[in-house]
Structures are given as C-alpha cells and as structure tokens.
Write a protein that holds these residues in place. Structure first.
Motif, PDB file in Angstrom:
ATOM      1  N   ALA A   1       5.885 -23.410  -0.276  1.00 49.03           N
ATOM      2  CA  ALA A   1       4.941 -24.337  -0.894  1.00 49.03           C
ATOM      3  C   ALA A   1       4.359 -23.744  -2.174  1.00 49.03           C
ATOM      4  CB  ALA A   1       3.824 -24.670   0.087  1.00 49.03           C
ATOM      5  N   VAL A   2       4.181 -24.579  -3.173  1.00 44.15           N
ATOM      6  CA  VAL A   2       3.635 -24.178  -4.470  1.00 44.15           C
ATOM      7  C   VAL A   2       2.320 -24.916  -4.690  1.00 44.15           C
ATOM      8  CG1 VAL A   2       3.988 -24.164  -6.964  1.00 44.15           C
ATOM      9  CG2 VAL A   2       5.933 -23.747  -5.422  1.00 44.15           C
ATOM     10  N   GLU A   3       1.258 -24.195  -4.983  1.00 42.75           N
ATOM     11  CA  GLU A   3      -0.039 -24.831  -5.198  1.00 42.75           C
ATOM     12  C   GLU A   3      -0.044 -25.589  -6.522  1.00 42.75           C
ATOM     13  OE1 GLU A   3      -4.852 -23.841  -5.131  1.00 42.75           O
ATOM     14  OE2 GLU A   3      -3.387 -22.211  -4.930  1.00 42.75           O
ATOM     15  N   VAL A   4      -0.612 -26.780  -6.508  1.00 41.24           N
ATOM     16  CA  VAL A   4      -0.711 -27.616  -7.701  1.00 41.24           C
ATOM     17  C   VAL A   4      -2.170 -28.008  -7.908  1.00 41.24           C
ATOM     18  CG1 VAL A   4       1.635 -28.503  -7.488  1.00 41.24           C
ATOM     19  CG2 VAL A   4      -0.251 -29.712  -6.367  1.00 41.24           C
ATOM     20  N   ASP A   5      -2.451 -28.508  -9.105  1.00 40.13           N
ATOM     21  CA  ASP A   5      -3.810 -28.939  -9.423  1.00 40.13           C
ATOM     22  C   ASP A   5      -3.747 -30.221 -10.234  1.00 40.13           C
ATOM     23  OD1 ASP A   5      -3.055 -28.125 -11.975  1.00 40.13           O
ATOM     24  OD2 ASP A   5      -4.043 -26.174 -11.789  1.00 40.13           O
ATOM     25  N   GLU A   6      -4.885 -30.626 -10.795  1.00 41.69           N
ATOM     26  CA  GLU A   6      -4.926 -31.875 -11.537  1.00 41.69           C
ATOM     27  C   GLU A   6      -4.144 -31.816 -12.841  1.00 41.69           C
ATOM     28  OE1 GLU A   6      -8.976 -32.737 -12.320  1.00 41.69           O
ATOM     29  OE2 GLU A   6      -9.464 -30.675 -12.879  1.00 41.69           O
ATOM     30  N   ARG A   7      -3.767 -30.630 -13.265  1.00 42.26           N
ATOM     31  CA  ARG A   7      -2.960 -30.509 -14.481  1.00 42.26           C
ATOM     32  C   ARG A   7      -1.473 -30.593 -14.162  1.00 42.26           C
ATOM     33  NH1 ARG A   7      -0.109 -26.592 -16.774  1.00 42.26           N
ATOM     34  NH2 ARG A   7      -0.803 -25.089 -15.200  1.00 42.26           N
ATOM     35  N   THR A   8      -1.025 -29.924 -13.094  1.00 42.10           N
ATOM     36  CA  THR A   8       0.399 -29.870 -12.783  1.00 42.10           C
ATOM     37  C   THR A   8       0.884 -31.061 -11.957  1.00 42.10           C
ATOM     38  OG1 THR A   8      -0.124 -28.452 -10.888  1.00 42.10           O
ATOM     39  CG2 THR A   8       0.513 -27.356 -12.929  1.00 42.10           C
ATOM     40  N   ALA A   9       0.011 -31.666 -11.177  1.00 47.64           N
ATOM     41  CA  ALA A   9       0.383 -32.838 -10.379  1.00 47.64           C
ATOM     42  C   ALA A   9      -0.804 -33.789 -10.328  1.00 47.64           C
ATOM     43  CB  ALA A   9       0.814 -32.419  -8.979  1.00 47.64           C
ATOM     44  N   PRO A  10      -1.152 -34.407 -11.447  1.00 48.49           N
ATOM     45  CA  PRO A  10      -2.402 -35.160 -11.545  1.00 48.49           C
ATOM     46  C   PRO A  10      -2.532 -36.330 -10.586  1.00 48.49           C
ATOM     47  CG  PRO A  10      -0.988 -35.603 -13.430  1.00 48.49           C
ATOM     48  CD  PRO A  10      -0.373 -34.453 -12.692  1.00 48.49           C
ATOM     49  N   GLU A  11      -1.467 -37.093 -10.381  1.00 50.57           N
ATOM     50  CA  GLU A  11      -1.597 -38.282  -9.540  1.00 50.57           C
ATOM     51  C   GLU A  11      -1.713 -37.914  -8.064  1.00 50.57           C
ATOM     52  OE1 GLU A  11       0.193 -42.790  -9.327  1.00 50.57           O
ATOM     53  OE2 GLU A  11       1.283 -41.247 -10.411  1.00 50.57           O
ATOM     54  N   PHE A  12      -0.849 -37.020  -7.629  1.00 49.65           N
ATOM     55  CA  PHE A  12      -0.906 -36.577  -6.235  1.00 49.65           C
ATOM     56  C   PHE A  12      -2.232 -35.883  -5.946  1.00 49.65           C
ATOM     57  CE2 PHE A  12       0.493 -33.167  -3.088  1.00 49.65           C
ATOM     58  CZ  PHE A  12       0.288 -33.985  -1.991  1.00 49.65           C
ATOM     59  N   TYR A  13      -2.641 -34.995  -6.829  1.00 51.43           N
ATOM     60  CA  TYR A  13      -3.911 -34.288  -6.669  1.00 51.43           C
ATOM     61  C   TYR A  13      -5.076 -35.284  -6.668  1.00 51.43           C
ATOM     62  CZ  TYR A  13      -7.444 -30.625  -7.363  1.00 51.43           C
ATOM     63  OH  TYR A  13      -8.523 -29.781  -7.216  1.00 51.43           O
ATOM     64  N   GLY A  14      -4.981 -36.297  -7.531  1.00 51.62           N
ATOM     65  CA  GLY A  14      -6.026 -37.300  -7.606  1.00 51.62           C
ATOM     66  C   GLY A  14      -6.158 -38.095  -6.320  1.00 51.62           C
ATOM     67  N   ILE A  15      -5.030 -38.407  -5.668  1.00 48.73           N
ATOM     68  CA  ILE A  15      -5.075 -39.125  -4.398  1.00 48.73           C
ATOM     69  C   ILE A  15      -5.811 -38.297  -3.351  1.00 48.73           C
ATOM     70  CG2 ILE A  15      -3.632 -39.787  -2.432  1.00 48.73           C
ATOM     71  CD1 ILE A  15      -1.689 -41.020  -4.314  1.00 48.73           C
ATOM     72  N   VAL A  16      -5.436 -37.008  -3.250  1.00 48.94           N
ATOM     73  CA  VAL A  16      -6.081 -36.140  -2.265  1.00 48.94           C
ATOM     74  C   VAL A  16      -7.575 -36.010  -2.557  1.00 48.94           C
ATOM     75  CG1 VAL A  16      -6.141 -33.810  -1.288  1.00 48.94           C
ATOM     76  CG2 VAL A  16      -3.940 -34.876  -1.834  1.00 48.94           C
ATOM     77  N   ALA A  17      -7.913 -35.847  -3.831  1.00 48.44           N
ATOM     78  CA  ALA A  17      -9.324 -35.697  -4.210  1.00 48.44           C
ATOM     79  C   ALA A  17     -10.126 -36.941  -3.848  1.00 48.44           C
ATOM     80  CB  ALA A  17      -9.425 -35.412  -5.707  1.00 48.44           C
ATOM     81  N   ALA A  18      -9.577 -38.127  -4.129  1.00 42.95           N
ATOM     82  CA  ALA A  18     -10.290 -39.368  -3.824  1.00 42.95           C
ATOM     83  C   ALA A  18     -10.464 -39.556  -2.322  1.00 42.95           C
ATOM     84  CB  ALA A  18      -9.528 -40.552  -4.423  1.00 42.95           C
ATOM     85  N   LEU A  19      -9.432 -39.230  -1.555  1.00 45.40           N
ATOM     86  CA  LEU A  19      -9.513 -39.370  -0.105  1.00 45.40           C
ATOM     87  C   LEU A  19     -10.476 -38.359   0.502  1.00 45.40           C
ATOM     88  CD1 LEU A  19      -5.726 -39.943   0.636  1.00 45.40           C
ATOM     89  CD2 LEU A  19      -7.542 -41.628   0.931  1.00 45.40           C
ATOM     90  N   ALA A  20     -10.443 -37.122  -0.006  1.00 50.08           N
ATOM     91  CA  ALA A  20     -11.359 -36.094   0.503  1.00 50.08           C
ATOM     92  C   ALA A  20     -12.809 -36.507   0.251  1.00 50.08           C
ATOM     93  CB  ALA A  20     -11.056 -34.746  -0.150  1.00 50.08           C
ATOM     94  N   LYS A  21     -13.060 -37.062  -0.924  1.00 52.22           N
ATOM     95  CA  LYS A  21     -14.409 -37.522  -1.252  1.00 52.22           C
ATOM     96  C   LYS A  21     -14.829 -38.646  -0.322  1.00 52.22           C
ATOM     97  CE  LYS A  21     -17.216 -39.343  -5.061  1.00 52.22           C
ATOM     98  NZ  LYS A  21     -17.206 -39.752  -6.495  1.00 52.22           N
ATOM     99  N   ARG A  22     -13.917 -39.559  -0.067  1.00 53.03           N
ATOM    100  CA  ARG A  22     -14.216 -40.689   0.816  1.00 53.03           C
ATOM    101  C   ARG A  22     -14.494 -40.209   2.239  1.00 53.03           C
ATOM    102  NH1 ARG A  22     -13.571 -46.201   1.152  1.00 53.03           N
ATOM    103  NH2 ARG A  22     -12.977 -46.991   3.194  1.00 53.03           N
ATOM    104  N   ALA A  23     -13.789 -39.158   2.673  1.00 56.44           N
ATOM    105  CA  ALA A  23     -13.968 -38.626   4.026  1.00 56.44           C
ATOM    106  C   ALA A  23     -15.155 -37.682   4.138  1.00 56.44           C
ATOM    107  CB  ALA A  23     -12.697 -37.905   4.470  1.00 56.44           C
ATOM    108  N   GLY A  24     -15.765 -37.314   2.995  1.00 56.01           N
ATOM    109  CA  GLY A  24     -16.874 -36.381   3.003  1.00 56.01           C
ATOM    110  C   GLY A  24     -16.447 -34.951   3.260  1.00 56.01           C
ATOM    111  N   LEU A  25     -15.252 -34.602   2.796  1.00 60.03           N
ATOM    112  CA  LEU A  25     -14.695 -33.262   3.008  1.00 60.03           C
ATOM    113  C   LEU A  25     -14.694 -32.463   1.715  1.00 60.03           C
ATOM    114  CD1 LEU A  25     -11.582 -34.137   5.199  1.00 60.03           C
ATOM    115  CD2 LEU A  25     -13.574 -32.828   5.953  1.00 60.03           C
ATOM    116  N   PRO A  26     -14.770 -31.135   1.810  1.00 57.35           N
ATOM    117  CA  PRO A  26     -14.558 -30.312   0.622  1.00 57.35           C
ATOM    118  C   PRO A  26     -13.132 -30.515   0.117  1.00 57.35           C
ATOM    119  CG  PRO A  26     -15.485 -29.020   2.429  1.00 57.35           C
ATOM    120  CD  PRO A  26     -15.076 -30.330   3.005  1.00 57.35           C
ATOM    121  N   MET A  27     -12.926 -30.338  -1.165  1.00 54.62           N
ATOM    122  CA  MET A  27     -11.582 -30.495  -1.723  1.00 54.62           C
ATOM    123  C   MET A  27     -10.670 -29.383  -1.197  1.00 54.62           C
ATOM    124  SD  MET A  27      -9.577 -32.255  -3.562  1.00 54.62           S
ATOM    125  CE  MET A  27      -7.902 -32.055  -4.197  1.00 54.62           C
ATOM    126  N   PRO A  28      -9.601 -29.758  -0.479  1.00 54.67           N
ATOM    127  CA  PRO A  28      -8.687 -28.728   0.014  1.00 54.67           C
ATOM    128  C   PRO A  28      -7.751 -28.258  -1.088  1.00 54.67           C
ATOM    129  CG  PRO A  28      -7.860 -30.873   0.608  1.00 54.67           C
ATOM    130  CD  PRO A  28      -9.177 -31.111  -0.093  1.00 54.67           C
TER     131      PRO A  28
END
Length: 327
Positions: free
Chosen positions: A58-85
């Motif tokens: 597995a290779v770690e990505v961020d909003e620069r290297t995988a913006p859409e995928f990272y954005g989905i996780v960020a939006a869902l984490a926020k909705r769930a009230g979780l820290p950003m994984p």
C-alpha cells in the motif's frame, strides 16, 4: 445485539484458553503459554497496521496525489465524526478495500486501484463508509484481541502435541484431555474467530450505510466486488491469507459459502440486509439496476477514469470534488 454476541464469543475464547491451559499442564503451564502468546501478540497489536499495509504494498496518498479519493474519505470521516485516517492505495486490479489501526486516532483505510476503476463514485463512497464504520466500531481492536486469544489457544495445542505426554499427572482427563487441547480447542477457536468477523461485517454494513446516507450504494458495490473477486486473483492476499478477514469482501479464491469456516457473510445476505434497510428509511434502490452488469463490461466506469490526459494521482486518479449528500 452484535456487541453482546461479540462479547459472549470473546468470553468463550477466554474460557476455552484457560481450560486448555489447565488440561495440558495445570496452572503453571497455562501461565507460561499465556505469557509467551501475550508477548508475541503485543508486538502485533502495536505494529499490525504497518505490517498489513506493507504486505499489500500500500502507498499512502493525500489530497495532492489522489484528490478525489482522498476527498471522499475526508467528507465521510467528517460526517461520521471521526479523525481523518491515513489513506492508502494498492496497485491491484481486484476491487477491494480494508481498514486497519488500533483506534480511530491511529486508523488507516486502503483501497485497490481496481476498486476505483470499476466502481462508480457513489459505490466507492459506500465502500469507504463501511471501512470507516469498522474504525468507528473499533473492530480492528476487537479482531486483534480475538487473534491474540485464538493464537494462544493454537499455541497451547502445539504445546500439547510435543509435551502433553509428559504432563499427564497434571491433566485430569489424561489422553482425552491432550486430544481436546490438540484438535478440538484450536478448531473451536478458529470457528469463534470467524463468527466474530462475520458479525462485525453486518454491523459495519449497517453503520456504513448510515454514514453515506444510502444503503444501496454499498449494496451495489458489494455485488460488483464479490463478482470481480471471483474472476481476479489477488496475489498479495493469497500469499497472506491471515489478512483476508480485513477486506470488505473475501479476496481469496474458493470461499463462497456462508458457513462456519468463512471469514465473511454471504454477499447475497449482506445485500438483502441493505435492501431491507433502504426500504425501512424509504430509500430508492436505484443502484440495484447495475446488479446484472459484468465488471469486465464496464472498465473505467468510476469517476477516476474520465479519459483525461492530466491524471494527477499515482495511478491515474483525476482531480475532482466528491459529490453526494455527505459532501
């Protein structure tokens, strides 16, 4: 109910572990085996996430290297009230995903490139919501404890094979006790471990559907992933079958039955539960219209492959803003 069942299964494992230790060598043998197993599994507890991610390259990505995928996780984490994984991508054509980490503050979610290529934007959101549900429910911690106890019981079974004959004076059941320690107890521990894993999958499906606000997104995704997993071999998973229970769908070939030895519930049962949930909340199962489509007939159907030449991600992940009620 799932929490109560998991607690009861963990209690059974603990009791089984103590009983087997006593059968083999009395209280002294039990304590020695427990200390050795605890030492091995303590290391796994603190390093299991890194080990699993490394196993699957597995290779770690961020909003620069995988913006859409990272954005989905960020939006869902926020909705769930979780820290950003931490977010990882795995270069593998089999669509799949998993979560790891001992708690929400040290969590990571990973998806294969096959998942992003074969699923729609909404289906990917459903999958990642499921993985975040595992994080929120602390399932990774539960499975670590389960693996610790099951591993300790298996260790005692091996101990009985080599040394049980010399400890009959401490064994109230004699040879029968040795057979129980060698065969029955490890088998029972494995069955309990699988039962806990399957129980947590149903709970994560329901919570994931709540996080993404549409059960049918996940239902459609499960159908596609299950059929693709039968067609596409995952070499890393085949080399490391002990990690199979972590994935949203069993990545190994040959396990299609919802039986005592399966790490995952039957996909059809999971989809039916999600469809019932959608009916409860008045959702429209529009995604079910995609259930008869073959994954091979829809290459690059997700938002990750629009034919754009300026791919910004490490494997052609294009920029974009997540869409849906959770954005």
């Amino acid at each position: 109910m799932n929490l109560v069942r998991t607690a009861m299964l963990l209690a059974f494992l603990t009791a089984l572990f103590m009983a087997v230790g006593y059968l083999i060598g009395g209280s002294g043998g039990m304590m020695i085996a427990f200390v050795m197993a605890a030492a091995m599994n303590l290391f796994s507890y603190w390093n299991a996430d890194k080990m699993v991610l490394r196993m699957h390259h597995a290779v770690e990505v961020d909003e620069r290297t995988a913006p859409e995928f990272y954005g989905i996780v960020a939006a869902l984490a926020k909705r769930a009230g979780l820290p950003m994984p931490k977010v990882y991508l795995i270069q593998n054509p089999q669509p799949n995903a998993f979560a790891t980490g001992r708690n929400p503050q040290n969590a990571a979610v990973a998806a294969t490139t096959g998942l992003l290529e074969r699923l729609t934007h909404e289906e990917v959101a459903g999958v990642m919501a499921h993985e975040l549900a595992h994080v929120q429910n602390r399932d990774t911690l539960t499975m670590t404890i389960t693996a610790t106890l099951a591993g300790a019981i298996s260790m005692l079974g091996n101990f009985a094979f080599f040394f049980g004959g010399n400890r009959d004076n401490n064994n109230p059941l004699g040879f029968i006790g040795i057979l129980v320690a060698m065969i029955v107890a490890p088998l029972a521990a494995m069955m309990v471990q699988m039962a806990i894993s399957r129980t947590r999958e149903y709970a994560a499906d329901r919570r994931g559907a709540e996080i993404c606000d549409n059960p049918m997104w996940l239902a459609s995704a499960l159908n596609k992933i299950a059929r693709s997993a039968k067609q596409i071999v995952n070499p890393d998973a085949e080399r490391n079958p002990a990690t199979a229970h972590m994935f949203i769908i069993n990545p190994l070939s040959g396990q299609r039955m919802d039986n005592l030895f399966s790490t995952h519930p039957d996909t059809a049962n999971r989809i039916a539960a999600l469809q019932a949930m959608a009916a409860e909340i008045g959702g429209q199962p529009a995604a079910s219209t995609q259930f008869n489509e073959s994954p091979s007939e829809r290459p690059g159907t997700g938002p990750w492959d629009h034919g754009a030449s300026s791919a910004s991600g490490p494997w052609g992940v294009n920029a974009g803003k997540p869409k849906g009620p959770w954005s």
